[in-house]
Design a protein around this motif. Structure first.
Motif, PDB file in Angstrom:
ATOM      1  N   LEU A  46       0.829  -1.206   0.000  1.00  0.00           N
ATOM      2  CA  LEU A  46       0.000   0.000   0.000  1.00  0.00           C
ATOM      3  C   LEU A  46       0.866   1.259   0.000  1.00  0.00           C
ATOM      4  CD1 LEU A  46      -2.775  -1.115   2.515  1.00  0.00           C
ATOM      5  CD2 LEU A  46      -3.124  -0.575   0.103  1.00  0.00           C
ATOM      6  N   ARG A  83      -6.001   4.991  -3.168  1.00  0.00           N
ATOM      7  CA  ARG A  83      -6.046   3.707  -2.474  1.00  0.00           C
ATOM      8  C   ARG A  83      -7.415   3.493  -1.828  1.00  0.00           C
ATOM      9  NH1 ARG A  83      -0.829   4.017   1.379  1.00  0.00           N
ATOM     10  NH2 ARG A  83      -2.230   5.546   2.336  1.00  0.00           N
ATOM     11  N   ILE A 133      -9.074   0.952   0.987  1.00  0.00           N
ATOM     12  CA  ILE A 133      -8.588   0.065   2.035  1.00  0.00           C
ATOM     13  C   ILE A 133      -9.747  -0.399   2.918  1.00  0.00           C
ATOM     14  CG2 ILE A 133      -7.023  -0.156   3.999  1.00  0.00           C
ATOM     15  CD1 ILE A 133      -5.386   2.180   2.738  1.00  0.00           C
TER      16      ILE A 133
END
Length: 343
Positions: free
Chosen positions: A143, A150, A152
């Motif tokens: 990551l 991103r 998550i």
């Protein structure tokens, strides 16, 4: 801040309780820990990685989904990813959700012995073997190196996540689900997935759940600390029951939260995509890859189950129902949080 700063005490769970847990949760082979004053419960492998989660570097354009397991996480992930990626169904169908929306602490669930068993079972297939190898690798480095926005997923409570999660500018969605339905869904999930491999009945599972002795527990502290932060600008608090009752309405709410704008027709198409029958057949979201690697037990209910609220009643006999209701009523006394349509 030191990369190793972690202000919570980590201690092994009581040996007698640990022995009982290991007998029932056979996917864990060493034992369990409890973290901090709230005694967050995890398999022992988490001990070495909780500081890296707590000190994880958040980016302003991150999108996080935080839930206690089996709270509608997967549905919300797919909804959020599509809304934030211009409704790119082609990519959504071709790239598994676990790759598009990584599960932060998933690798901690793979005990070395169990992981070795999966490797042995897949050794004849090089592609599958490599896929299994990656399952026990920390995702934090991946990551950190990732380019672009991103997405998550985590089941960790807000307390154990980066302190600036809600102030760094990123978007955080928290989904809460009533404890009865959640526990039933979680029970079946822990029977299905071999890294958990629960081998007892539902009343025993409820006993663990209500005594904060399952992974990511305590449930109430997990949900209520998010509820207390529901008015934070970058946190959207949702109830699974409300999502389930009106997915289309939730899509609009999430769209507004993410700051995107699509036509009614486009949102209706997304609503159709997310319907449970379509969702269950979608190999990108139903963890089909894990199934092909042998990570699921056979003859158990699937990863995507019924997608309903109020289905838990048949799992509670009169005595367990009374005990569960008392436990729930006692905890709800101290909060103004109410689960929609909850009986």
């Amino acid at each position: 801040m030191s990369n190793h700063e972690f202000p919570f005490e980590i201690r092994d769970i009581d040996p007698i309780i640990n022995k009982e847990l290991l007998q029932d949760f056979r996917g864990e082979r060493t034992g369990f820990i409890q973290v901090g004053e709230k005694k967050w419960c995890f398999p022992v492998k988490f001990k070495d990685h909780l500081p890296s989660f707590y000190n994880f570097k958040v980016r302003p354009d991150d999108v996080w989904i935080v839930t206690f397991p089996r709270s509608g996480t997967t549905l919300t992930q797919e909804m959020v990813w599509l809304l934030a990626n211009n409704l790119d169904y082609g990519r959504a169908l071709s790239v598994p959700l676990v790759s598009r929306f990584p599960f932060l602490e998933a690798f901690c669930l793979f005990h070395p012995e169990v992981h070795a068993e999966f490797l042995a079972e897949n050794r004849e297939n090089e592609e599958k073997y490599k896929s299994v190898e990656k399952l026990s690798e920390s995702i934090c480095t991946h990551l950190d190196e990732m380019e672009g926005r991103r997405f998550i997923k985590t089941h960790l409570p807000l307390t154990l996540l980066p302190k600036n999660l809600l102030t760094a500018g990123c978007k955080v969605l928290y989904i809460a689900r009533n404890p009865k339905d959640l526990a039933v869904s979680h029970y079946h999930h822990t029977r299905l997935i071999r890294v958990r491999d629960f081998r007892n009945d539902f009343p025993k599972f409820w006993n663990y759940f209500s005594n904060n002795l399952i992974n990511w527990a305590p449930y109430w502290e997990h949900v209520l600390e998010a509820w207390e932060k529901r008015n934070e600008e970058n946190l959207l608090f949702l109830f699974y029951e409300s999502i389930n009752e009106n997915v289309r309405k939730t899509i609009s709410e999430v769209q507004n939260f993410l700051g995107v704008n699509f036509t009614d027709e486009q949102l209706s198409t997304l609503n159709e995509h997310l319907k449970i029958d379509n969702f269950r057949k979608n190999k990108s979201v139903n963890f089909n890859a894990w199934s092909t690697l042998g990570i699921f037990n056979e003859n158990e209910e699937p990863f995507i189950r019924k997608g309903k609220s109020g289905d838990a009643k048949k799992y509670f006999d009169e005595e367990l129902e009374k005990k569960a209701n008392e436990w729930i009523e006692e905890r709800l006394k101290s909060t103004d949080m109410k689960f929609p349509n909850f009986q």
